[in-house]
Design an enzyme around this catalytic site. Sequence first.
Site, PDB file in Angstrom:
ATOM      1  N   ASP A   1     142.009  60.984 -28.188  1.00 13.12           N
ATOM      2  CA  ASP A   1     141.130  62.032 -28.758  1.00 13.12           C
ATOM      3  C   ASP A   1     141.828  62.996 -29.736  1.00 13.12           C
ATOM      4  O   ASP A   1     141.634  64.225 -29.642  1.00 13.12           O
ATOM      5  CB  ASP A   1     140.480  62.852 -27.625  1.00 13.12           C
ATOM      6  CG  ASP A   1     139.569  62.016 -26.738  1.00 13.12           C
ATOM      7  OD1 ASP A   1     139.530  60.791 -26.915  1.00 13.12           O
ATOM      8  OD2 ASP A   1     138.904  62.586 -25.849  1.00 13.12           O
TER       9      ASP A   1
ATOM     10  N   ASP B   1     136.308  60.652 -28.576  1.00 18.47           N
ATOM     11  CA  ASP B   1     135.168  61.302 -27.939  1.00 18.47           C
ATOM     12  C   ASP B   1     134.009  61.194 -28.940  1.00 18.47           C
ATOM     13  O   ASP B   1     134.183  61.563 -30.121  1.00 18.47           O
ATOM     14  CB  ASP B   1     135.534  62.773 -27.663  1.00 18.47           C
ATOM     15  CG  ASP B   1     134.909  63.325 -26.397  1.00 18.47           C
ATOM     16  OD1 ASP B   1     134.682  62.552 -25.448  1.00 18.47           O
ATOM     17  OD2 ASP B   1     134.668  64.552 -26.350  1.00 18.47           O
TER      18      ASP B   1
ATOM     19  N   HIS C   1     130.052  61.840 -28.926  1.00 16.72           N
ATOM     20  CA  HIS C   1     128.840  62.266 -28.226  1.00 16.72           C
ATOM     21  C   HIS C   1     127.595  62.262 -29.115  1.00 16.72           C
ATOM     22  O   HIS C   1     127.662  62.699 -30.270  1.00 16.72           O
ATOM     23  CB  HIS C   1     129.009  63.704 -27.723  1.00 16.72           C
ATOM     24  CG  HIS C   1     130.106  63.881 -26.713  1.00 16.72           C
ATOM     25  ND1 HIS C   1     130.203  63.137 -25.575  1.00 16.72           N
ATOM     26  CD2 HIS C   1     131.141  64.769 -26.674  1.00 16.72           C
ATOM     27  CE1 HIS C   1     131.258  63.543 -24.868  1.00 16.72           C
ATOM     28  NE2 HIS C   1     131.852  64.524 -25.526  1.00 16.72           N
TER      29      HIS C   1
ATOM     30  N   LYS D   1     133.948  56.953 -26.316  1.00 16.67           N
ATOM     31  CA  LYS D   1     133.511  57.353 -24.970  1.00 16.67           C
ATOM     32  C   LYS D   1     132.625  58.577 -25.056  1.00 16.67           C
ATOM     33  O   LYS D   1     132.632  59.284 -26.072  1.00 16.67           O
ATOM     34  CB  LYS D   1     134.738  57.641 -24.104  1.00 16.67           C
ATOM     35  CG  LYS D   1     135.586  58.774 -24.645  1.00 16.67           C
ATOM     36  CD  LYS D   1     136.909  58.807 -23.937  1.00 16.67           C
ATOM     37  CE  LYS D   1     137.705  60.008 -24.373  1.00 16.67           C
ATOM     38  NZ  LYS D   1     137.024  61.295 -24.122  1.00 16.67           N
TER      39      LYS D   1
ATOM     40  N   CYS E   1     141.089  64.802 -20.907  1.00 14.24           N
ATOM     41  CA  CYS E   1     141.021  63.373 -21.236  1.00 14.24           C
ATOM     42  C   CYS E   1     142.338  62.646 -21.037  1.00 14.24           C
ATOM     43  O   CYS E   1     142.346  61.480 -20.648  1.00 14.24           O
ATOM     44  CB  CYS E   1     140.447  63.192 -22.627  1.00 14.24           C
ATOM     45  SG  CYS E   1     138.697  63.688 -22.628  1.00 14.24           S
TER      46      CYS E   1
HETATM   47  C1  VGL Z   1     137.736  66.553 -23.851  1.00 15.86           C
HETATM   48  C2  VGL Z   1     136.465  68.241 -22.990  1.00 15.86           C
HETATM   49  C3  VGL Z   1     135.322  67.621 -23.413  1.00 15.86           C
HETATM   50  C4  VGL Z   1     139.107  65.975 -24.084  1.00 15.86           C
HETATM   51  C5  VGL Z   1     136.592  65.907 -24.272  1.00 15.86           C
HETATM   52  O1  VGL Z   1     139.268  65.151 -25.026  1.00 15.86           O
HETATM   53  O2  VGL Z   1     140.037  66.345 -23.343  1.00 15.86           O
HETATM   54  N1  VGL Z   1     137.666  67.703 -23.193  1.00 15.86           N
HETATM   55  N2  VGL Z   1     135.392  66.444 -24.049  1.00 15.86           N
HETATM   56 ZN    ZN Z   2     133.665  65.580 -24.885  1.00 16.18          ZN
END
Ligand code: VGL
Ligand code: ZN
Length: 208
Positions: A9, A47, A49, A107, A152
């Site tokens: 991420d 990430d 969404h 994800k 993550c």
């Molecule tokens: C993450 C919070 C929400 C991360 C992703 O990549 O750590 N943290 N979504």
């Molecule tokens: Zn997230």
Amino acid sequence: MTEALILVDIQNDFIPGGSLAVAHGDEVVPVANRVQKSFELIVATQDWHPQDHGSFASNHPGRKPGEVIELAGMPQVLWPDHCVQHSRGAEFHSGLDLSRVAGVFRKGVDPDIDSYSGFYDNGHRRSTGLGEYLREQGVTHVYILGLATDYCVKFSALDAVKLGFTTHVIIEGCRGVELHPGDTERAIEEMRAEGVLIQRSADALVRT
Ligand code: VGL
Ligand code: ZN
């Protein structure tokens, strides 16, 4: 022994200036680029969404980021909108070298459940395909770095251990959200307790 590097991420929204900025998140980028030299197989997680994702406080009237609700039968921290599919915030940091990344595993695509781990959603209902891919490639040892240490990175590392990979986290290449002070240090201890090998520096790996 076959090793893989997993870049977790490293996206604009987790970098200072982004909507879910991790302090000093940008500092993981040069570490990620340097350490790639030591690996033949490199993958990344992203990430990713939908705008109506259940982890966004904006989708729960009256709720604020940082509050905890129930989602998919589990406690869920609410976040600011982040890493919305196709947005600039969801793109990888422009300084991250992607030229040798063999695959990107997305994800958090299901609006009804969050996915901190790069392997499975938080309920372990659905796989992203990352574990199967690494197995197919004959990978036995994984090295993980990226954002964020206390979310993550942690959940990816814990799943990697459960899947039977010898799992290293290169902590120099990670930064935490620290929603609560001490979260990052607690995440490191939790990973260690589950068998994750915590490596302070990436230098030992860099065989230029
Ligand atoms: C993450 C919070 C929400 C991360 C992703 O990549 O750590 N943290 N979504
Ligand atoms: Zn997230």
